[in-house]
Design a protein around this motif. Structure first.
Motif, short mmCIF file in Angstrom:
data_model
loop_
_atom_site.label_atom_id
_atom_site.label_comp_id
_atom_site.label_asym_id
_atom_site.label_seq_id
_atom_site.Cartn_x
_atom_site.Cartn_y
_atom_site.Cartn_z
N ASP A 67 0.74 -1.36 0.03
CA ASP A 67 0.15 -0.04 -0.03
C ASP A 67 1.16 1.05 0.47
O ASP A 67 0.32 2.52 0.29
CB ASP A 67 -1.01 -0.14 1.19
N GLN A 68 2.22 1.08 0.27
CA GLN A 68 2.97 2.25 -0.20
C GLN A 68 3.21 3.14 -1.08
O GLN A 68 3.76 2.31 -2.34
CB GLN A 68 4.15 1.88 0.56
N VAL A 95 10.50 -3.42 -5.48
CA VAL A 95 9.44 -4.13 -5.94
C VAL A 95 9.65 -5.50 -5.49
O VAL A 95 8.22 -6.27 -6.40
CB VAL A 95 9.86 -3.33 -7.71
N SER A 96 10.62 -6.29 -6.02
CA SER A 96 10.99 -7.43 -5.71
C SER A 96 10.04 -7.83 -4.61
O SER A 96 9.38 -9.15 -4.05
CB SER A 96 12.05 -8.09 -5.58
N ALA A 97 10.35 -6.87 -3.93
CA ALA A 97 9.40 -7.85 -2.58
C ALA A 97 7.59 -7.11 -2.49
O ALA A 97 7.37 -8.24 -1.30
CB ALA A 97 10.00 -6.82 -1.01
N GLY A 123 2.79 -10.29 -2.54
CA GLY A 123 1.57 -10.99 -3.96
C GLY A 123 1.00 -9.56 -4.74
O GLY A 123 0.06 -9.88 -5.78
N ALA A 124 2.21 -8.56 -5.22
CA ALA A 124 1.17 -7.39 -6.26
C ALA A 124 1.94 -8.09 -7.57
O ALA A 124 3.29 -8.65 -7.88
CB ALA A 124 2.23 -6.37 -5.05
N SER A 125 1.43 -7.88 -8.39
CA SER A 125 1.85 -7.24 -9.51
C SER A 125 3.42 -6.48 -10.24
O SER A 125 3.31 -5.61 -9.46
CB SER A 125 0.98 -7.23 -10.63
N LEU A 139 5.67 -1.36 -9.55
CA LEU A 139 6.79 -0.23 -10.42
C LEU A 139 5.86 0.37 -10.36
O LEU A 139 6.33 2.10 -10.25
CB LEU A 139 7.06 -1.10 -11.58
N ARG A 140 5.16 0.85 -10.05
CA ARG A 140 3.82 2.05 -10.56
C ARG A 140 3.93 3.02 -8.54
O ARG A 140 3.51 3.91 -8.76
CB ARG A 140 2.26 2.07 -10.40
N ARG A 141 4.26 2.38 -7.76
CA ARG A 141 4.02 3.11 -6.89
C ARG A 141 5.60 3.12 -6.25
O ARG A 141 5.96 3.72 -5.23
CB ARG A 141 3.59 1.47 -5.78
#
Length: 548
Positions: free
Chosen positions: A295-296, A315-317, A322-324, A329-331
């Motif tokens: 959520d960050q 991004v890897s974490a 569970g994120a795509s 990347l967008r975060r």
């Protein structure tokens, strides 16, 4: 791991004698040589009568050190001790790590590198340049010890200070001191290397005391051929050696890591070590906020090695939770000297493209905050004071507990001080810094900032790689190191605003990180030999304890 001959372990016939022994920093004990040793080793008459314990020697060192008036003078005094008596040097550093680390590494090492030609005394490590082409293996064979760990730089991007050429040798020396003090990698196994390929720093080229090659930097194919010969020769002369790239400029750092990472035991601390320590700090901060990693939204001030290294690991974490990849990347967003990195901007460097998102151009950091509403800002651009009161207040308007990481060093390059971060966020910031700051008193509460210093990560990674005989160092190992470090932050730390463990716990931290790294190496088939029954015990058994 090999164990060097020591005065306590060797027989008198194995050792140098007399003045030669006193001049060998790996063997010298100074006034701690016993009466029996003085007789057996030809030392009678060279030393004053009283035999001191190591603790008494260490106390005397600290008393003298605390009497000096400048940090640079303290750096020089510690360097002299390092050259004279390594066991005592590392005893002093290990027992006083809070006080000594800022002197032998950041922030003082930055000033030491700037003044390196003025304070240079005895050589430590190897200088390799273009004139050594074709003979680098012979040069490496001059090194008298069986190196297991090399830290190498070309001096082009020293901390946030830029091109310091051969003066940058202070960085590999300082890093390897921390390997020994913080993770118990024996100093005999450590080799600092300076690839002296010249400098484009006009002040240094005109400095009568500059120690390096007085020519403009080598580039292109000639540079790559020199690095390639060094990498080949290092692995031939020191089979299985771990090589850490340090303080290379962006245009070299990403390319060299990509070139060698899948065929040699190498890593880049500025990219991967910084990433792991920042991810660990972020995970600790989320324990205070109760938030989830996925959520960050992270906004980086900087778009070089450190920023993209951190973003890649985050991004890897996120993906592991569970994120795509597209969502993760967008975060993560980057701001460089031209403003927000966005997709339609022409001429983006390759390492920035992954984080160039669809967004209207934004020219300044404060507007980027107000537009993107990040939960965390991470400063890695070496722009001192960039986290202004307005920036910090904007983060507080958006977040109940804003995450503020001012990671640039030395102190002059820090985006904000701890006191500024807390004061302008009403004490609500979850703060980590690249340089040390004292505790801050605010509204009747004591807030204790701790450094997001790579010394929490790279010594343990190196220890684990050496202990397991790892053939490669992978991003998975740095992920394991980050989670291990975050796990070692206790609730008392979190309550006082500390996102990292207390520095005096660093050898414990390094042992656990070493075990986590070794576990990945064994599990992925990258280690030599069989998995030990007691992995943490195996790693701890490899750790050098400085004593006589």
């Amino acid at each position: 791991m090999s164990v060097p001959v020591s005065v306590s372990a060797g027989s008198p016939s194995d050792l140098p004698r007399g003045m030669a022994l006193l001049r060998d920093p790996l063997l010298n004990k100074g006034t701690a040589f016993t009466e029996e040793e003085r007789d057996a080793l030809g030392l009678r008459g060279f030393l004053p009568a009283h035999v001191f314990s190591m603790q008494a020697q260490a106390d005397r060192v600290m008393a003298n050190l605390r009497g000096l008036t400048s940090d640079l003078a303290k750096y020089v005094a510690l360097n002299e001790l390092h050259d004279r008596n390594e066991a005592l040097f590392f005893r002093v550093v290990s027992d006083n790590i809070d006080e000594i680390q800022p002197l032998i590494y950041t922030p003082t090492v930055g000033l030491a590198c700037q003044r390196f030609g003025y304070i240079f005394q005895r050589p430590r490590g190897l200088f390799i340049g273009p004139n050594d082409r074709g003979h680098i293996a012979e040069l490496l064979n001059n090194w008298p010890y069986p190196a297991k760990l090399i830290v190498v730089t070309d001096g082009e991007r020293i901390l946030g200070l830029g091109d310091l050429g051969a003066n940058g040798m202070g960085i590999p020396v300082g890093k390897l001191s921390l390997y020994s003090a913080c993770a118990g990698v024996h100093p005999e196994l450590c080799l600092p290397v300076m690839l002296d390929v010249g400098t484009n720093n006009e002040a240094l080229l005109n400095d009568p005391y500059y120690i390096g090659l007085r020519q403009r930097r080598l580039g292109g194919a000639a540079y790559d051929e020199l690095v390639d010969e060094f990498m080949t020769a290092a692995r031939e002369v020191f089979p299985g050696v771990l090589i850490q790239f340090e303080d290379f400029a962006n245009h070299s750092a990403f390319r060299l890591l990509q070139k060698y990472r899948d065929k040699a035991c190498v890593f880049n601390d500025d990219i991967q070590g910084t990433a792991a320590v920042a991810l660990a700090g972020l995970l600790s901060a989320l324990r205070a906020t109760g938030g989830n990693l996925n959520d960050q939204r992270l906004l980086f001030l900087g778009a070089g090695e450190a920023a993209t290294g951190i973003a890649d690991l985050v991004v890897s974490a996120m993906m592991a939770q569970g994120a795509s990849e597209a969502e993760a990347l967008r975060r993560n967003w980057l701001v460089d000297s031209r403003g927000l990195v966005v997709k339609n901007r022409p001429g983006l460097s390759e390492h920035k493209l992954r984080y160039a998102h669809e967004q209207a151009p934004i020219g300044d950091f404060l507007t980027a905050i107000r537009t993107l509403k990040p939960t965390a800002i991470i400063g890695v651009a070496a722009v001192g004071g960039a986290f202004t009161p307005e920036v910090l207040q904007a983060m507080t308007e958006i977040n109940d507990r804003p995450i503020v990481f001012a990671l640039s060093n030395p102190t002059s390059k820090s985006e904000c001080s701890a006191e500024e971060a807390y004061r302008h966020t009403e004490g609500r910031a979850l703060f980590a810094c690249g340089s040390p700051y004292d505790p801050v008193q605010l509204n009747g509460k004591t807030l204790v900032p701790r450094q997001g210093n790579n010394s929490y990560i790279f010594p343990g990674v190196g220890l684990g790689a050496i202990a397991s005989g790892a053939r490669l160092v992978t991003d998975e190992m740095f992920m394991a190191a980050a989670y291990t470090l975050a796990h070692l932050v206790d609730e008392a730390d979190i309550l006082q605003g500390s996102l990292y463990p207390a520095l005096p716990r660093i050898r414990e931290v390094s042992a656990h990180i070493g075990a986590a790294v070794a576990e990945v190496a064994y599990r992925r088939g990258l280690a030599t030999g069989h998995v030990p029954n007691d992995l943490i015990g195996h790693v701890q058994s490899q750790m050098y304890d400085p004593h006589y």
